[in-house]
Motif scaffolding. Structure first.
Motif, PDB file in Angstrom:
ATOM      1  N   ILE A   1     -54.299  22.372  14.509  1.00 24.62           N
ATOM      2  CA  ILE A   1     -55.068  21.377  13.768  1.00 24.62           C
ATOM      3  C   ILE A   1     -55.601  20.387  14.795  1.00 24.62           C
ATOM      4  N   ASP A   2     -56.913  20.345  14.934  1.00 25.48           N
ATOM      5  CA  ASP A   2     -57.564  19.548  15.966  1.00 25.48           C
ATOM      6  C   ASP A   2     -56.973  19.947  17.322  1.00 25.48           C
ATOM      7  N   GLU A   3     -56.388  19.011  18.030  1.00 23.05           N
ATOM      8  CA  GLU A   3     -55.813  19.329  19.339  1.00 23.05           C
ATOM      9  C   GLU A   3     -54.287  19.340  19.294  1.00 23.05           C
ATOM     10  N   LYS A   4     -53.721  19.525  18.100  1.00 23.12           N
ATOM     11  CA  LYS A   4     -52.267  19.555  17.918  1.00 23.12           C
ATOM     12  C   LYS A   4     -51.891  20.836  17.190  1.00 23.12           C
ATOM     13  N   TYR A   5     -50.589  21.053  17.060  1.00 24.93           N
ATOM     14  CA  TYR A   5     -50.097  22.242  16.363  1.00 24.93           C
ATOM     15  C   TYR A   5     -49.011  21.863  15.369  1.00 24.93           C
ATOM     16  N   ILE A   6     -48.998  22.562  14.273  1.00 26.73           N
ATOM     17  CA  ILE A   6     -47.894  22.490  13.315  1.00 26.73           C
ATOM     18  C   ILE A   6     -47.057  23.744  13.537  1.00 26.73           C
ATOM     19  N   VAL A   7     -45.745  23.564  13.656  1.00 27.76           N
ATOM     20  CA  VAL A   7     -44.836  24.694  13.812  1.00 27.76           C
ATOM     21  C   VAL A   7     -44.042  24.823  12.521  1.00 27.76           C
ATOM     22  N   GLN A   8     -44.140  25.981  11.906  1.00 29.43           N
ATOM     23  CA  GLN A   8     -43.436  26.249  10.651  1.00 29.43           C
ATOM     24  C   GLN A   8     -42.311  27.243  10.959  1.00 29.43           C
ATOM     25  N   ILE A   9     -41.086  26.879  10.572  1.00 31.07           N
ATOM     26  CA  ILE A   9     -39.930  27.727  10.832  1.00 31.07           C
ATOM     27  C   ILE A   9     -39.267  28.027   9.497  1.00 31.07           C
ATOM     28  N   GLU A  10     -39.065  29.303   9.222  1.00 31.77           N
ATOM     29  CA  GLU A  10     -38.415  29.722   7.979  1.00 31.77           C
ATOM     30  C   GLU A  10     -37.321  30.724   8.303  1.00 31.77           C
ATOM     31  N   ASP A  11     -36.239  30.656   7.537  1.00 29.26           N
ATOM     32  CA  ASP A  11     -35.192  31.664   7.663  1.00 29.26           C
ATOM     33  C   ASP A  11     -34.613  31.934   6.277  1.00 29.26           C
ATOM     34  N   ASN A  12     -33.813  32.975   6.181  1.00 28.14           N
ATOM     35  CA  ASN A  12     -33.186  33.277   4.901  1.00 28.14           C
ATOM     36  C   ASN A  12     -31.684  32.987   4.954  1.00 28.14           C
ATOM     37  N   GLY A  13     -31.327  31.958   5.701  1.00 28.62           N
ATOM     38  CA  GLY A  13     -29.938  31.536   5.814  1.00 28.62           C
ATOM     39  C   GLY A  13     -29.473  30.783   4.583  1.00 28.62           C
TER      40      GLY A  13
ATOM     41  N   LYS B   1     -20.472  22.092  11.307  1.00 33.44           N
ATOM     42  CA  LYS B   1     -19.790  23.189  12.003  1.00 33.44           C
ATOM     43  C   LYS B   1     -18.527  22.650  12.672  1.00 33.44           C
ATOM     44  N   PRO B   2     -17.418  23.380  12.568  1.00 36.38           N
ATOM     45  CA  PRO B   2     -16.186  22.913  13.212  1.00 36.38           C
ATOM     46  C   PRO B   2     -16.339  22.734  14.727  1.00 36.38           C
ATOM     47  N   GLU B   3     -17.140  23.585  15.363  1.00 37.71           N
ATOM     48  CA  GLU B   3     -17.323  23.501  16.812  1.00 37.71           C
ATOM     49  C   GLU B   3     -18.601  22.751  17.192  1.00 37.71           C
ATOM     50  N   GLY B   4     -19.282  22.150  16.212  1.00 37.59           N
ATOM     51  CA  GLY B   4     -20.554  21.480  16.475  1.00 37.59           C
ATOM     52  C   GLY B   4     -20.387  20.098  17.080  1.00 37.59           C
ATOM     53  N   TYR B   5     -21.394  19.705  17.859  1.00 36.62           N
ATOM     54  CA  TYR B   5     -21.393  18.375  18.470  1.00 36.62           C
ATOM     55  C   TYR B   5     -22.275  17.390  17.703  1.00 36.62           C
ATOM     56  N   GLY B   6     -23.174  17.894  16.879  1.00 37.81           N
ATOM     57  CA  GLY B   6     -24.010  17.015  16.092  1.00 37.81           C
ATOM     58  C   GLY B   6     -25.222  16.468  16.814  1.00 37.81           C
ATOM     59  N   PHE B   7     -25.676  17.157  17.867  1.00 37.85           N
ATOM     60  CA  PHE B   7     -26.862  16.698  18.587  1.00 37.85           C
ATOM     61  C   PHE B   7     -28.134  17.341  18.083  1.00 37.85           C
ATOM     62  N   GLY B   8     -28.045  18.463  17.390  1.00 36.97           N
ATOM     63  CA  GLY B   8     -29.171  19.300  17.009  1.00 36.97           C
ATOM     64  C   GLY B   8     -30.402  18.575  16.502  1.00 36.97           C
ATOM     65  N   LEU B   9     -30.408  18.160  15.259  1.00 35.50           N
ATOM     66  CA  LEU B   9     -31.602  17.535  14.699  1.00 35.50           C
ATOM     67  C   LEU B   9     -31.783  16.105  15.162  1.00 35.50           C
ATOM     68  N   ALA B  10     -30.699  15.465  15.613  1.00 37.08           N
ATOM     69  CA  ALA B  10     -30.816  14.097  16.126  1.00 37.08           C
ATOM     70  C   ALA B  10     -31.683  14.041  17.381  1.00 37.08           C
ATOM     71  N   ILE B  11     -31.700  15.134  18.152  1.00 31.83           N
ATOM     72  CA  ILE B  11     -32.512  15.175  19.364  1.00 31.83           C
ATOM     73  C   ILE B  11     -33.967  15.086  18.976  1.00 31.83           C
TER      74      ILE B  11
ATOM     75  N   THR C   1     -35.211  24.843  20.215  1.00 31.21           N
ATOM     76  CA  THR C   1     -34.041  25.668  20.519  1.00 31.21           C
ATOM     77  C   THR C   1     -32.903  25.355  19.556  1.00 31.21           C
ATOM     78  N   ASN C   2     -32.656  24.085  19.283  1.00 36.73           N
ATOM     79  CA  ASN C   2     -31.589  23.698  18.360  1.00 36.73           C
ATOM     80  C   ASN C   2     -31.871  24.153  16.935  1.00 36.73           C
ATOM     81  N   ILE C   3     -33.094  23.997  16.480  1.00 36.81           N
ATOM     82  CA  ILE C   3     -33.446  24.416  15.117  1.00 36.81           C
ATOM     83  C   ILE C   3     -33.302  25.931  14.980  1.00 36.81           C
ATOM     84  N   ILE C   4     -33.790  26.670  15.961  1.00 33.93           N
ATOM     85  CA  ILE C   4     -33.710  28.131  15.909  1.00 33.93           C
ATOM     86  C   ILE C   4     -32.254  28.590  15.991  1.00 33.93           C
TER      87      ILE C   4
END
Length: 71
Positions: free
Chosen positions: A30-42, A61-71, A6-9
């Motif tokens: 791949i085997d019993e796992k999945y790779i999720v590939q996310i691309e955007d044109n941002g 971001k001025p209004e960001g908390y900084g939790f996104g990728l750290a989670i 959710t944060n990445i999207i």
């Protein structure tokens, strides 16, 4: 996983143009796992910020908390 995706999207949507934004999600089993590939044109991540993107409370971001990728 739900929170992380959710944060990445959300960040991808925030970085794209509202008229021509494109977001693509692809999963690859791949085997019993999945790779999720996310691309955007941002605008991408500024090179000087790359070393901080996984640190808690870092945000470009001025209004960001900084939790996104750290989670």
């Amino acid at each position: 996983m739900k929170i992380a995706l959710t944060n990445i999207i959300t960040n991808a949507i925030d970085s794209m143009s509202s008229e021509k934004g494109e977001l693509r999600l692809v999963t690859h089993p791949i085997d019993e796992k999945y790779i999720v590939q996310i691309e955007d044109n941002g605008r991408g991540i500024n090179k000087r910020d790359l070393k901080y993107i996984f640190e808690p409370f870092f945000s470009s971001k001025p209004e960001g908390y900084g939790f996104g990728l750290a989670i």
